[in-house]
Every structure is written in C-alpha cells, then in structure tokens.
Design a protein around this motif. Structure first.
Motif, short mmCIF file in Angstrom:
data_model
loop_
_atom_site.label_atom_id
_atom_site.label_comp_id
_atom_site.label_asym_id
_atom_site.label_seq_id
_atom_site.Cartn_x
_atom_site.Cartn_y
_atom_site.Cartn_z
N ALA A 104 43.35 42.05 41.28
CA ALA A 104 42.10 41.03 41.39
C ALA A 104 40.97 42.02 41.23
O ALA A 104 39.93 41.44 40.61
CB ALA A 104 42.02 40.52 42.86
N ARG A 105 40.69 43.25 41.77
CA ARG A 105 39.40 44.04 41.76
C ARG A 105 39.57 44.42 40.16
O ARG A 105 38.30 44.33 39.61
CB ARG A 105 39.42 45.01 42.68
N ASP A 114 30.74 40.79 40.10
CA ASP A 114 31.15 41.08 41.71
C ASP A 114 32.03 40.10 42.16
O ASP A 114 32.56 40.70 43.30
CB ASP A 114 29.91 41.29 42.32
N THR A 115 31.84 39.12 41.87
CA THR A 115 32.57 37.88 42.53
C THR A 115 33.00 36.78 41.25
O THR A 115 32.39 36.49 40.51
CB THR A 115 31.93 37.29 43.57
N VAL A 116 34.17 36.11 41.60
CA VAL A 116 34.78 35.23 40.66
C VAL A 116 34.79 33.83 41.55
O VAL A 116 35.05 33.83 42.56
CB VAL A 116 36.19 35.36 40.21
N ASP A 117 34.30 32.81 40.91
CA ASP A 117 34.44 31.57 41.74
C ASP A 117 35.68 30.76 41.96
O ASP A 117 35.56 30.16 43.12
CB ASP A 117 33.44 30.37 40.70
N LEU A 118 36.73 31.21 41.39
CA LEU A 118 38.11 30.54 41.79
C LEU A 118 39.15 31.69 41.58
O LEU A 118 39.12 32.05 40.05
CB LEU A 118 38.33 29.47 41.09
N LEU A 119 39.92 32.10 42.18
CA LEU A 119 41.31 32.99 42.07
C LEU A 119 42.33 32.21 42.20
O LEU A 119 42.71 31.72 43.25
CB LEU A 119 41.03 34.16 42.71
N ASP A 142 37.58 36.55 52.24
CA ASP A 142 36.90 37.03 53.59
C ASP A 142 35.66 37.94 53.23
O ASP A 142 34.57 38.29 53.63
CB ASP A 142 37.67 37.50 54.66
N GLU A 143 36.25 38.94 52.07
CA GLU A 143 35.51 39.94 51.58
C GLU A 143 34.46 39.36 50.67
O GLU A 143 33.41 40.31 50.37
CB GLU A 143 36.29 41.10 51.10
N GLY A 144 34.31 38.23 50.41
CA GLY A 144 33.31 37.61 49.52
C GLY A 144 33.69 38.07 47.99
O GLY A 144 32.91 37.75 47.05
N LEU A 145 34.96 38.55 47.70
CA LEU A 145 35.29 38.83 46.17
C LEU A 145 35.66 37.56 45.52
O LEU A 145 35.50 37.53 44.08
CB LEU A 145 36.22 39.80 46.15
N ILE A 146 35.95 36.56 46.23
CA ILE A 146 36.44 35.45 45.65
C ILE A 146 35.47 34.24 46.24
O ILE A 146 35.83 34.18 47.69
CB ILE A 146 37.85 35.18 45.32
N GLU A 147 34.99 33.20 45.44
CA GLU A 147 34.57 32.21 46.37
C GLU A 147 35.46 31.04 46.79
O GLU A 147 35.36 30.44 47.70
CB GLU A 147 33.46 31.53 45.27
N ASN A 148 36.53 30.93 46.10
CA ASN A 148 37.65 30.07 46.26
C ASN A 148 39.07 30.25 45.74
O ASN A 148 39.10 31.08 45.13
CB ASN A 148 37.01 28.74 45.53
N VAL A 149 40.01 29.98 46.74
CA VAL A 149 41.28 29.97 46.56
C VAL A 149 41.95 28.99 45.58
O VAL A 149 41.87 27.71 46.26
CB VAL A 149 42.02 30.06 47.75
N GLY A 150 42.89 29.34 44.72
CA GLY A 150 43.37 28.30 43.88
C GLY A 150 44.83 28.50 43.83
O GLY A 150 45.30 29.75 44.05
#
Length: 287
Positions: A104-105, A114-119, A142-150
C-alpha cells in the motif's frame, strides 16, 4: 451494431460543471476507470483529459500496473489534486498482513500522494485472510495513509464478515454491475450496511450497446447508449467507473451526468432479461 464509438454530437460536456456530478458518501458518482489502460502516456493523458473535462474520481489498482501513470495524469491536469477522489486496490497476492502494509505504501509512492481516498481489497482470494488482511487495512486507516476502506467482488456473506472484523467502516464494495448484471442481492446487502456500490465494467464491455431497450431510450433522448447505461446506474444509486481512453469517449461518458431518465426509461431497462458476466476468474467467490 450500435456503440459509443460515435458519441452523440449534441451532447455538450462543457456545460456540465464538476460540482454537477452527484456524490454518494463523498464519492463522485461518475469516475474514470483505468483497467487495461497500460500505455503510460495514453493513461496519463486520459486521466488529465478526464479531470479537465470535469471528472473528480479516478480508479486504479496495483494489478493494473499503471499507478505511476495515473499519478502523472493527476499531476499534469489543471486541477487541484486535493479535489480528486483517488482509489486503488491491493492485489490478491499482496493481501497478507505485512504485504498489505508494504505494498500500500508502494502504491502511494507510485501515485505520488501522501494518502489515498479509498483503498480496496481487490478480491477475497489467494492471500486474503479476513483477520490479518483487514487488520492491516485498519492500521493504514488509523495511520491516515488511507481515508477510507473498501472491498471489491465481495458477496453479501463476505461483506457481513468483513464489516464485523473491521474497526473502520467499509465505504464501498466495487463489483461488476450493469443492465445485464444488476446485482440486486449485493445492492440490497450494501444498502442494509450503509455501504456504497461502485460498478466496474458498467457498460459490459460494450455489450449494452446492442440491447434494444437501451437503444430505444438512447434514441428517445438523442444520446448514446453509454450515457443511458451510466444514467441508469446513477438512478439506482450506484457509482460507475467506465474506462475511457480517447477524448471523445471521456466526454461522452461525462455527458451522462446531465441525462435524466424518467420512470418509463428505468422500467424499460429493468425489463432486460439477458444476464451476462464479463469478468469471471476461477477465483471469483461465486465460482
């Protein structure tokens, strides 16, 4: 054969502002899909064209091998990257807990963000282990690397199990969905769990263009069959991410945002009794 190879010349996508596109839980309901868009420059240009046309949602995946080109296209566009809803997916061989965290990183690096809206979990297959895989998604959240889980390609029972395990809410389930595969059970399960439905292959790889019911509605409104199919999905509350590479198709699909179907139109399309799945790997959970 009728197709969106010849988009309706009377459609004017330039008259449709980005904020005219409805959203579902913050996801713009029309996005650009990039599956099989593997030529780096063509992919980057299609992303740039889509964003400058008005799209604000771009979908990619590790398996598409074009995350770097998608990132380049976003960088090229005369659009603030902060306004783009960006989604990618973790491939089935990378779904072990530690592999999720590492790859993911790597995806973020390739996308240049730096972050993705949806992973998404791309498929519940191969290395997918509900406890381990989803714990890694929770950590990224939790680390803020993804905004949402899908999740993607999850059947109702798999969706329920994932929702019970995850601490983070599931924003969306991405599945093949179009007038030839309406996926009523999955849409119902997602509705019950407040999960959005995102449709990939929303034009059934062009098969919808040959449906008489869709042709009739397209002729009635003076638009392409592609626009009718995408508007039908929107009427169902479904987000769609059609692939388009050339400017004509990018713009024709975008023009669907301005098409309003009436009840008769929707009923006519609902009446299609042909059922056909376009994406059917052996590891699909329905097999």
């Amino acid at each position: 054969m009728t197709s969106n190879a010849d988009p309706n010349p009377d459609s004017d996508p330039d008259e449709i502002a980005p904020d005219a596109c409805p959203t579902a839980s913050g996801i713009p309901m029309l996005g650009l899909g990039t599956w099989q868009n593997t030529d780096a420059d063509e992919c980057a240009e299609s992303v740039r064209t889509a964003l400058e046309t008005g799209y604000r949602h771009v979908d990619t995946a590790q398996a598409y091998e074009n995350e770097d080109a998608v990132g380049e296209g976003i960088a090229r566009a005369d659009v603030d990257g902060e306004d783009v809803f960006l989604a990618t997916k973790v491939w089935i061989s990378n779904l072990g807990h530690d592999d999720v965290l590492e790859t993911a990183r790597e995806s973020l690096d390739r996308l240049g963000v730096d972050t993705v809206d949806l992973l998404y979990v791309h498929w519940p297959a191969e290395a997918y282990d509900p406890e381990g895989t989803l714990a890694a998604f929770d950590r990224l959240y939790d680390e803020g690397l993804i905004e949402n889980v899908g999740v993607s390609n999850f059947l109702p029972e798999q969706l329920e199990a994932a929702a019970d395990i995850l601490d983070a809410p599931i924003l969306a389930n991405q599945v093949e969905l179009h007038p030839l595969l309406p996926q009523e059970d999955i849409r119902k399960a997602c509705g019950t769990n407040d999960i959005e439905v995102v449709a990939y292959s929303p034009l059934a790889r062009g098969e919808v263009f040959d449906q008489a019911e869709i042709q009739t509605v397209a002729e009635k409104h003076g638009v392409s069959e592609a626009q009718v199919s995408l508007a039908w999905l929107r009427e169902k509350g479904v987000v769609s991410i059609p692939k388009a590479t050339g400017e004509a198709h990018v713009r024709d699909n975008w023009a669907s945002v301005g098409l309003e179907l009436d009840e008769e139109d929707v009923d006519r399309i609902d009446g299609i009794d042909e059922r056909e799945r376009q994406v059917d790997p052996d590891f699909g959970p329905w097999n």
